[in-house]
Design a protein around this motif. Structure first.
Motif, short mmCIF file in Angstrom:
data_model
loop_
_atom_site.label_atom_id
_atom_site.label_comp_id
_atom_site.label_asym_id
_atom_site.label_seq_id
_atom_site.Cartn_x
_atom_site.Cartn_y
_atom_site.Cartn_z
N GLY A 259 0.80 -1.21 0.00
CA GLY A 259 0.00 0.00 0.00
C GLY A 259 0.84 1.27 0.00
O GLY A 259 0.56 2.22 -0.74
N ILE A 260 1.89 1.28 0.83
CA ILE A 260 2.77 2.45 0.87
C ILE A 260 3.52 2.61 -0.45
O ILE A 260 3.65 3.72 -0.99
CB ILE A 260 3.75 2.33 2.06
CG1 ILE A 260 2.98 2.38 3.38
CG2 ILE A 260 4.80 3.44 2.00
CD1 ILE A 260 3.81 2.04 4.60
N SER A 261 3.99 1.49 -0.99
CA SER A 261 4.69 1.53 -2.28
C SER A 261 3.77 2.03 -3.38
O SER A 261 4.20 2.77 -4.28
CB SER A 261 5.21 0.13 -2.64
OG SER A 261 6.18 -0.30 -1.71
N ALA A 262 2.48 1.64 -3.32
CA ALA A 262 1.52 2.10 -4.33
C ALA A 262 1.29 3.60 -4.24
O ALA A 262 1.15 4.27 -5.27
CB ALA A 262 0.20 1.34 -4.15
N VAL A 263 1.25 4.13 -3.01
CA VAL A 263 1.09 5.58 -2.85
C VAL A 263 2.29 6.31 -3.45
O VAL A 263 2.15 7.27 -4.22
CB VAL A 263 0.94 5.95 -1.36
CG1 VAL A 263 1.02 7.47 -1.18
CG2 VAL A 263 -0.38 5.43 -0.80
N ILE A 264 3.49 5.83 -3.11
CA ILE A 264 4.71 6.46 -3.63
C ILE A 264 4.78 6.36 -5.15
O ILE A 264 5.15 7.30 -5.84
CB ILE A 264 5.96 5.83 -2.98
CG1 ILE A 264 5.98 6.13 -1.47
CG2 ILE A 264 7.24 6.34 -3.64
CD1 ILE A 264 7.03 5.38 -0.70
N GLY A 265 4.40 5.18 -5.67
CA GLY A 265 4.45 4.93 -7.11
C GLY A 265 3.24 5.43 -7.86
O GLY A 265 3.15 5.27 -9.09
N LYS A 266 2.28 6.03 -7.15
CA LYS A 266 1.07 6.57 -7.76
C LYS A 266 0.36 5.53 -8.62
O LYS A 266 0.04 5.75 -9.80
CB LYS A 266 1.38 7.82 -8.59
CG LYS A 266 1.95 8.96 -7.77
CD LYS A 266 2.24 10.19 -8.61
CE LYS A 266 2.80 11.32 -7.74
NZ LYS A 266 3.11 12.53 -8.54
#
Length: 274
Positions: A259-266
């Motif tokens: 989830g955090i990676s998805a936020v950073i990776g948009k």
């Protein structure tokens, strides 16, 4: 989830109906002729269904609704009065039925999936307790709530436990001491219900909320629900210490990393429920 898709996996019990589809289960109290009272059989069926659903990883949220004009009238008073002729004037049975009802309400709180009440019509006494025990509640515009025990010489002691943990103390005491009807708008203002739907559409709105929950990772929802009720019974310092431990555990989950990676990776996260 549409009504059609919900019917794809329907099972009939003695007192309830249970449907599963698209990550949501619908548990329906199905004894309208007895005002969906929490009889021995009704409580056993609801408890059994919740136990079955707790082990079903495909179910991420549960909607609890009822057939007919009464959501639930509480305990079956005829069943209770039938035990007045017991040798102990019913004491053993009264203690047993109240213990089983309390266990059912506690089971809802401890259910791994969020439980959403969809209320049309009346919810009285232990029926109101049932609504207050659910994590969320949606009421149809014509829904009404009451803890009327005081009117028949019987204070609603066990409904008091759930009610006092769901609304403010003054609101709870007013309901318990006066035994008067609370209409849906007032129940919403008090915090007994989260949303009000047009009459007849409580189930649809509850399903909409359930689908939103079902779209989340199962990991934080399960951890978060359990943590919410645990910290609520603690003092401030203990609550923060406990919540910090649980959140650190949550951070170690694969889906938190995703989830955090998805936020950073948009990008949209892909949940694996671990």
């Amino acid at each position: 989830m549409s009504e059609a898709s919900a019917s794809e996996m329907e099972a009939s019990w003695g007192f309830i109906r249970l449907q599963r589809a698209s990550g949501v289960a619908i548990l329906t109290l199905a004894r309208p002729a007895s005002r969906n009272s929490l009889s021995d059989g009704m409580m056993a069926d609801v408890s059994g269904a919740l136990t079955e659903l707790a082990d079903d990883a495909s179910v991420r949220a549960i909607v609890l609704d009822a057939e007919g004009p009464v959501f639930s009238a509480g305990h079956d008073l005829k069943e209770i009065q039938a035990h007045r002729s017991d040798n102990d004037r019913g004491r053993t049975y009264f203690e047993s039925v109240l213990a089983r009802c309390s266990a059912l309400m506690t089971q809802i709180v401890r259910q791994p999936q969020p439980v959403i009440a969809a209320v049309e019509g009346m919810a009285t006494a232990a029926g109101c307790q049932l609504v207050a025990s659910c994590d969320l509640a949606v009421a149809g515009a014509g829904a009404r709530f009451c803890t009327p025990g005081v009117n028949i010489g019987l204070f609603c002691h066990t409904p008091m436990v759930a009610l006092s943990r769901s609304v403010g103390r003054k609101h709870a005491m007013e309901m318990l001491l006066l035994g008067e009807w609370v209409e849906a708008p007032e129940a919403h203002r008090m915090g007994l219900v989260n949303r009000i739907a047009p009459a007849g559409e409580a189930r649809s709105l509850a399903l909409e909320l359930a689908q939103k929950i079902a779209s989340k990772s199962r990991v934080p929802v399960k951890l978060g629900k359990a943590a919410f009720y645990t910290q609520a019974e603690m003092g401030l310092d203990d609550a923060y210490a406990y919540a910090s431990r649980v959140m650190a555990e949550n951070m170690m989950a694969r889906d938190a990393d995703e989830g955090i990676s998805a936020v950073i990776g948009k990008r949209t996260p892909q949940w694996e429920d671990r």
